[in-house]
Design a protein around this motif. Structure first.
Motif, PDB file in Angstrom:
ATOM      1  N   GLN A  34       0.901   6.947  -6.492  1.00 45.34           N
ATOM      2  CA  GLN A  34      -0.200   7.442  -6.887  1.00 45.34           C
ATOM      3  C   GLN A  34       0.013   9.105  -6.588  1.00 45.34           C
ATOM      4  O   GLN A  34      -0.431  10.064  -7.447  1.00 45.34           O
ATOM      5  N   LYS A  62       0.649  -1.203  -0.029  1.00 45.51           N
ATOM      6  CA  LYS A  62       0.066   0.140   0.028  1.00 45.51           C
ATOM      7  C   LYS A  62       0.947   1.354   0.030  1.00 45.51           C
ATOM      8  O   LYS A  62       0.651   2.126  -0.737  1.00 45.51           O
ATOM      9  N   THR A  74       0.598   3.994  -2.738  1.00 46.13           N
ATOM     10  CA  THR A  74       0.469   5.315  -2.558  1.00 46.13           C
ATOM     11  C   THR A  74       1.303   6.421  -2.803  1.00 46.13           C
ATOM     12  O   THR A  74       0.894   7.321  -3.444  1.00 46.13           O
ATOM     13  N   ASN A  76      -7.519   2.234  -2.360  1.00 46.29           N
ATOM     14  CA  ASN A  76      -8.926   2.225  -1.620  1.00 46.29           C
ATOM     15  C   ASN A  76      -9.133   0.674  -0.962  1.00 46.29           C
ATOM     16  O   ASN A  76      -9.705   0.214  -0.307  1.00 46.29           O
ATOM     17  N   ASP A  77      -8.944  -0.419  -2.000  1.00 45.49           N
ATOM     18  CA  ASP A  77      -9.137  -1.797  -1.579  1.00 45.49           C
ATOM     19  C   ASP A  77      -8.314  -2.176  -0.448  1.00 45.49           C
ATOM     20  O   ASP A  77      -8.677  -2.939   0.374  1.00 45.49           O
ATOM     21  N   ASP A  96      -7.416  -0.159   1.745  1.00 40.53           N
ATOM     22  CA  ASP A  96      -8.058   0.174   3.004  1.00 40.53           C
ATOM     23  C   ASP A  96      -9.189  -0.868   3.611  1.00 40.53           C
ATOM     24  O   ASP A  96      -9.606  -0.987   4.810  1.00 40.53           O
ATOM     25  N   GLN A  97      -9.934  -1.351   2.702  1.00 42.07           N
ATOM     26  CA  GLN A  97     -10.946  -2.347   3.165  1.00 42.07           C
ATOM     27  C   GLN A  97     -10.455  -3.649   3.423  1.00 42.07           C
ATOM     28  O   GLN A  97     -11.198  -4.128   4.253  1.00 42.07           O
ATOM     29  N   SER A 135      -5.615   4.486  -7.427  1.00 44.78           N
ATOM     30  CA  SER A 135      -6.470   4.828  -6.492  1.00 44.78           C
ATOM     31  C   SER A 135      -7.335   3.891  -5.984  1.00 44.78           C
ATOM     32  O   SER A 135      -7.621   3.591  -4.959  1.00 44.78           O
ATOM     33  N   GLN A 136      -7.858   2.841  -6.855  1.00 44.04           N
ATOM     34  CA  GLN A 136      -8.709   1.917  -6.692  1.00 44.04           C
ATOM     35  C   GLN A 136      -7.938   0.915  -5.606  1.00 44.04           C
ATOM     36  O   GLN A 136      -8.398   0.302  -4.714  1.00 44.04           O
TER      37      GLN A 136
END
Length: 92
Positions: free
Chosen positions: A20, A13, A17, A86-87, A89-90, A82-83
């Motif tokens: 990104q 991540k 990040t 976010n994934d 984070d989930q 970005s996706q």
């Protein structure tokens, strides 16, 4: 001491990040993504959706590693980055 899968996911991540937010990266970061993903793919504790995302990221890192313009490759994948962030984070 080897990293557990939570630490490996955190490193993935972090690299994604940075790609990104900075729109740039290095070949060694792509190689590190690949090594971590290879290790995680052998982990039976990870669910199929996580492994599917990891597979996509592995392809992204391989394509970037061999790209003639890595920064442009990263810029072209901003939406996916970005996706993926976010994934992650989930997943945590």
């Amino acid at each position: 001491m080897p990293l557990n899968h939570e630490h490996q996911m955190t490193i993935l991540k972090d690299i994604l990040t940075n790609h990104q937010s900075d729109c740039c990266g290095t070949v060694s970061e792509c190689e590190q993504l690949e090594r971590i993903i290879q290790s995680l793919m052998n982990n039976d504790q990870l669910d199929a959706s996580v492994k599917s995302t990891l597979s996509d990221i592995y392809y992204y890192s391989q394509s970037g590693k061999y790209s003639s313009d890595l920064d442009q490759h990263i810029s072209n994948h901003q939406q996916q980055l970005s996706q993926w962030v976010n994934d992650f984070d989930q997943y945590s």
